[in-house]
Design an enzyme around this catalytic site. Structure first.
Site, PDB file in Angstrom:
ATOM      1  N   GLY A   1     -22.888  17.017 -25.860  1.00 33.01           N
ATOM      2  CA  GLY A   1     -23.906  17.881 -26.454  1.00 33.01           C
ATOM      3  C   GLY A   1     -23.782  19.292 -25.918  1.00 33.01           C
ATOM      4  O   GLY A   1     -22.711  19.734 -25.498  1.00 33.01           O
ATOM      5  N   GLY A   2     -24.903  19.977 -25.886  1.00 39.45           N
ATOM      6  CA  GLY A   2     -24.917  21.362 -25.411  1.00 39.45           C
ATOM      7  C   GLY A   2     -24.474  21.491 -23.973  1.00 39.45           C
ATOM      8  O   GLY A   2     -24.092  22.586 -23.525  1.00 39.45           O
TER       9      GLY A   2
ATOM     10  N   GLY B   1       6.840  43.417 -32.246  1.00 39.17           N
ATOM     11  CA  GLY B   1       5.512  43.658 -31.686  1.00 39.17           C
ATOM     12  C   GLY B   1       5.327  42.908 -30.380  1.00 39.17           C
ATOM     13  O   GLY B   1       4.560  43.340 -29.502  1.00 39.17           O
ATOM     14  N   ALA B   2       6.018  41.779 -30.253  1.00 43.30           N
ATOM     15  CA  ALA B   2       5.872  40.979 -29.035  1.00 43.30           C
ATOM     16  C   ALA B   2       6.362  41.750 -27.808  1.00 43.30           C
ATOM     17  O   ALA B   2       5.871  41.555 -26.699  1.00 43.30           O
ATOM     18  CB  ALA B   2       6.620  39.658 -29.188  1.00 43.30           C
TER      19      ALA B   2
HETATM   20  C1  HXC Z   1     -32.264  10.171 -20.019  1.00 41.58           C
HETATM   21  C2  HXC Z   1     -30.382   8.933 -19.765  1.00 41.58           C
HETATM   22  C3  HXC Z   1     -29.643   9.874 -20.529  1.00 41.58           C
HETATM   23  C4  HXC Z   1     -30.342  10.991 -21.043  1.00 41.58           C
HETATM   24  C5  HXC Z   1     -28.319   8.323 -19.915  1.00 41.58           C
HETATM   25  N1  HXC Z   1     -29.508   7.998 -19.410  1.00 41.58           N
HETATM   26  N2  HXC Z   1     -28.381   9.457 -20.602  1.00 41.58           N
HETATM   27  N3  HXC Z   1     -31.679   9.104 -19.516  1.00 41.58           N
HETATM   28  N4  HXC Z   1     -31.639  11.103 -20.754  1.00 41.58           N
HETATM   29  N5  HXC Z   1     -29.706  11.923 -21.754  1.00 41.58           N
HETATM   30  C6  HXC Z   1     -29.871   6.838 -18.599  1.00 41.58           C
HETATM   31  C7  HXC Z   1     -29.804   5.547 -19.416  1.00 41.58           C
HETATM   32  O1  HXC Z   1     -31.030   5.336 -20.065  1.00 41.58           O
HETATM   33  C8  HXC Z   1     -29.566   4.529 -18.314  1.00 41.58           C
HETATM   34  O2  HXC Z   1     -30.772   4.280 -17.649  1.00 41.58           O
HETATM   35  C9  HXC Z   1     -28.682   5.286 -17.336  1.00 41.58           C
HETATM   36  O3  HXC Z   1     -28.874   6.659 -17.621  1.00 41.58           O
HETATM   37  C10 HXC Z   1     -27.225   4.950 -17.498  1.00 41.58           C
HETATM   38  O4  HXC Z   1     -26.899   5.055 -18.870  1.00 41.58           O
HETATM   39  P1  HXC Z   1     -26.093   3.941 -19.644  1.00 41.58           P
HETATM   40  O5  HXC Z   1     -26.279   4.187 -21.079  1.00 41.58           O
HETATM   41  O6  HXC Z   1     -26.463   2.581 -19.143  1.00 41.58           O
HETATM   42  O7  HXC Z   1     -24.621   4.248 -19.170  1.00 41.58           O
HETATM   43  P2  HXC Z   1     -23.274   4.167 -19.990  1.00 41.58           P
HETATM   44  O8  HXC Z   1     -23.203   2.863 -20.718  1.00 41.58           O
HETATM   45  O9  HXC Z   1     -22.186   4.476 -19.016  1.00 41.58           O
HETATM   46  O10 HXC Z   1     -23.372   5.309 -21.092  1.00 41.58           O
HETATM   47  C11 HXC Z   1     -23.406   6.654 -20.700  1.00 41.58           C
HETATM   48  C12 HXC Z   1     -23.743   7.559 -21.911  1.00 41.58           C
HETATM   49  C13 HXC Z   1     -25.062   7.061 -22.567  1.00 41.58           C
HETATM   50  C14 HXC Z   1     -22.617   7.469 -22.925  1.00 41.58           C
HETATM   51  C15 HXC Z   1     -23.852   8.975 -21.397  1.00 41.58           C
HETATM   52  O11 HXC Z   1     -26.040   6.879 -21.552  1.00 41.58           O
HETATM   53  C16 HXC Z   1     -25.576   8.011 -23.574  1.00 41.58           C
HETATM   54  O12 HXC Z   1     -25.118   8.028 -24.708  1.00 41.58           O
HETATM   55  N6  HXC Z   1     -26.610   8.760 -23.188  1.00 41.58           N
HETATM   56  C17 HXC Z   1     -27.251   9.707 -24.089  1.00 41.58           C
HETATM   57  C18 HXC Z   1     -26.363  10.873 -24.300  1.00 41.58           C
HETATM   58  C19 HXC Z   1     -27.066  11.940 -25.119  1.00 41.58           C
HETATM   59  O13 HXC Z   1     -27.229  11.764 -26.317  1.00 41.58           O
HETATM   60  N7  HXC Z   1     -27.537  12.938 -24.430  1.00 41.58           N
HETATM   61  C20 HXC Z   1     -28.231  14.024 -25.046  1.00 41.58           C
HETATM   62  C21 HXC Z   1     -27.114  14.925 -25.553  1.00 41.58           C
HETATM   63  S1  HXC Z   1     -27.781  16.313 -26.298  1.00 41.58           S
HETATM   64  P3  HXC Z   1     -31.150   2.805 -17.156  1.00 41.58           P
HETATM   65  O14 HXC Z   1     -32.456   2.976 -16.452  1.00 41.58           O
HETATM   66  O15 HXC Z   1     -31.261   1.968 -18.399  1.00 41.58           O
HETATM   67  O16 HXC Z   1     -30.028   2.352 -16.297  1.00 41.58           O
HETATM   68  C22 HXC Z   1     -27.825  17.383 -25.086  1.00 41.58           C
HETATM   69  C23 HXC Z   1     -28.397  18.645 -25.533  1.00 41.58           C
HETATM   70  C24 HXC Z   1     -28.190  19.699 -24.518  1.00 41.58           C
HETATM   71  O17 HXC Z   1     -27.455  17.148 -24.018  1.00 41.58           O
HETATM   72  C25 HXC Z   1     -28.509  20.958 -25.214  1.00 41.58           C
HETATM   73  C26 HXC Z   1     -28.305  22.124 -24.351  1.00 41.58           C
HETATM   74  C27 HXC Z   1     -28.338  23.350 -25.167  1.00 41.58           C
END
Ligand code: HXC
Length: 514
Positions: A169-170, A404-405
């Protein structure tokens, strides 16, 4: 008092365990180190001072008030790396997936501010699920606070990002704003939208590794500068990279001890250029044959291989090298190689690292693909970067310098301080064959044997221009040297230029063709 010490000791102990034993084990099972282990290996033994170990989030959304961790999923602080002050943050995937929200971001911003105020590099060790979903917009605000600081710090202090897990993501934009990105093969990935979103929007089926793994970003996109086999390799690369750069834009890189007069003459360089000017050779042999032994550290090794960039040392001094690679696409300049080299030139210029260019370039790559992908604007990036660079700049033309290079590759016309050419150098508007076809078109057409006439005119043009002496006669080349003299000439030239002062016209900032 003793009971208060106990409370403190317990909090310190708790702060060290992140998300707990099971999550640490899960992290290790994936082949990943924990946030603290990474810090341990990165910094000089015992030098790391943690800041904000007791910080916790303030959210009560979705039961977060019952899920609090000391440190809030990121270890931040400062210490020394090979004796030099460095700041770092290391995201802890075992705590809420290393996700970033208000408190986590505040901790990172605090060390970024300290690094700016004290003029020292910042290293980010990224391992995070991105914006903490439960905290909503404050997570986005936290990212933006970091992006803002990344941008203001750019060109003031060196910034490095090692991606050691997810970065999606971001979140990708903080590393993208830093100077160098390192990724770890098979355990890290970066993308703006993951495979599921890609499938929904474009119907493409792709794995996370294919979409944004280390090999993808080191070969296809060029987003990462280094693809590392494992985390320890990434940490060692970070330490080595740091050794070539100064603490900030006001300082010069450190100089290593060097014993003069030992190995200035490098006979091996005389044997590298093939007899025929159309035969490829590996420019890395020229680079390694010239610089201090074992000092060359290539950057962006597997991306746009027709240009080679990297750091090295010459008589102990740090230099940045940009070199056309005749062994890949004959060393042409194209969209990717121009962007790659331009970014490197600008980094070196930002941090007072002198530039050495080895030139063997037949020109810009022709074709619709190049034109439609804006070789005009992208080639201009490299031109702009060299024109604007005020660090000491030296060019060695090892063979071709066409069209040019020739101008773009750090010619004297755009501010190079010294320009050397080897005796076999060819410096002209274009290759003899093409040139003869254009300027002797009529003669060739009217000749009884056109093919023979063309060859004769080609030889005539080559005789006149495929040499370094026309350029030398005008001072565009300062000296024609034998390859084995190159190292000594360069050591002297860079020593002569070490106190160079060059300034640009006063302006708010230029408008590089981005
Ligand atoms: C809160 C999160 C989290 C998140 C993971 N966790 N990402 N909690 N916010 N963004 C937590 C999970 O709930 C889990 O908690 C623990 O972290 C481990 O995650 P798992 O899913 O069990 O691990 P894994 O299977 O290794 O997968 C990792 C992952 C997946 C691929 C990163 O967790 C995932 O898809 N997370 C969401 C990613 C996402 O969409 N993020 C937002 C992106 S947008 P528990 O307690 O169950 O163990 C963004 C915008 C930024 O970032 C913008 C800035 C401008």
């Amino acid at each position: 008092m003793e009971s208060k010490y106990k409370v403190l000791d317990k909090k310190i102990t708790d702060s060290k365990v992140g998300g707990g034993k099971d999550r640490i084990e899960a992290q290790h099972k994936k082949g990943k180190l924990t946030a603290r282990e990474r810090i341990h290996f990165l910094f000089d033994k015992g030098s790391f001072e943690e800041i904000g170990a007791m910080v916790m989030h303030r959210s009560v959304n979705f039961g977060l008030d019952k899920t609090k961790f000391l440190g809030d999923g990121v270890v931040t602080g400062y210490g020394t790396i090979n004796g030099r002050l460095t700041y770092a943050f290391s995201q802890d995937f075992t705590v809420l997936g290393g996700s970033l929200a208000e408190a986590h971001a505040e901790k990172i911003c605090k060390i970024m501010d300290l690094a700016m105020e004290n003029g020292a590099p910042v290293i980010g060790l990224n391992d995070s699920g991105g914006a903490r979903i439960q905290e909503g917009v404050v997570s986005l605000g936290g990212y933006a606070d970091i992006f803002y600081r990344n941008t203001l710090s750019s060109g003031v202090i060196p910034q490095f990002s090692a991606i050691m897990g997810p970065c999606a993501g971001g979140a990708v934009y903080s590393p993208a704003l830093t100077d160098f990105i390192l990724m770890v093969e098979n355990t890290s990935y970066m993308f703006v939208t993951g495979p599921n979103v890609v499938k929904t929007v474009t119907n493409e089926v792709v794995t996370a590794e294919e979409l944004g793994g280390a090999s993808t970003h080191s070969t296809k996109s060029g987003v990462t500068h280094f693809s590392c086999e494992n985390e320890m390799e990434a940490i060692n690369h970070l330490k080595r990279l740091l050794s070539y750069v100064p603490q900030n834009c006001e300082e010069k890189p450190s100089v290593l001890d060097y014993e003069h007069g030992k190995d200035e003459t490098r006979e091996g360089l005389d044997k590298i250029i093939p007899e025929s000017s159309g035969t490829p050779y590996d420019i890395k042999e020229v680079i390694e044959g010239t610089v201090d032994e074992g000092s060359f550290m290539e950057v962006h090794k597997d991306y746009a291989e027709n240009i080679v960039v990297g750091f090295a040392r010459l008589a102990g001094r740090s230099i940045g090298i940009v070199a056309n690679q005749p062994a890949f696409l004959a060393g042409v300049l194209d969209v990717e190689s121009s962007k790659k080299a331009a970014r490197f030139v600008r980094f070196c210029d930002s941090f007072n690292i002198p530039l050495l260019v080895f030139e063997d370039v037949p020109g810009f790559l022709p074709g619709t693909d190049q034109e439609w992908n804006a070789i005009i604007s992208n080639g201009a990036k490299l031109l702009y970067a060299f024109c604007e660079a005020t660090v000491p700049r030296v060019t060695v033309i090892t063979r071709k310098a066409y069209g040019g290079a020739y101008d773009v590759m750090n010619s004297k016309h755009i501010g190079a301080d010294m320009n050397y050419a080897w005796p076999n150098a060819e410096i002209a508007v274009m290759g003899a064959k093409g040139a003869a076809e254009i300027i002797f078109k009529k003669d060739i057409k009217e000749a009884s044997n056109s093919e023979e006439k063309w060859k004769e005119k080609e030889a005539e043009y080559a005789e006149m221009f495929a040499n370094p002496y026309n350029a030398a006669a005008r001072g565009y080349v300062d000296e024609v040297i034998k390859p084995h003299q190159t190292r000594e000439k360069l050591i002297r030239a860079f020593k002569m230029l070490e106190n160079k002062v060059a300034t640009l016209p006063k302006k708010k900032h230029g408008n590089i063709p981005l």
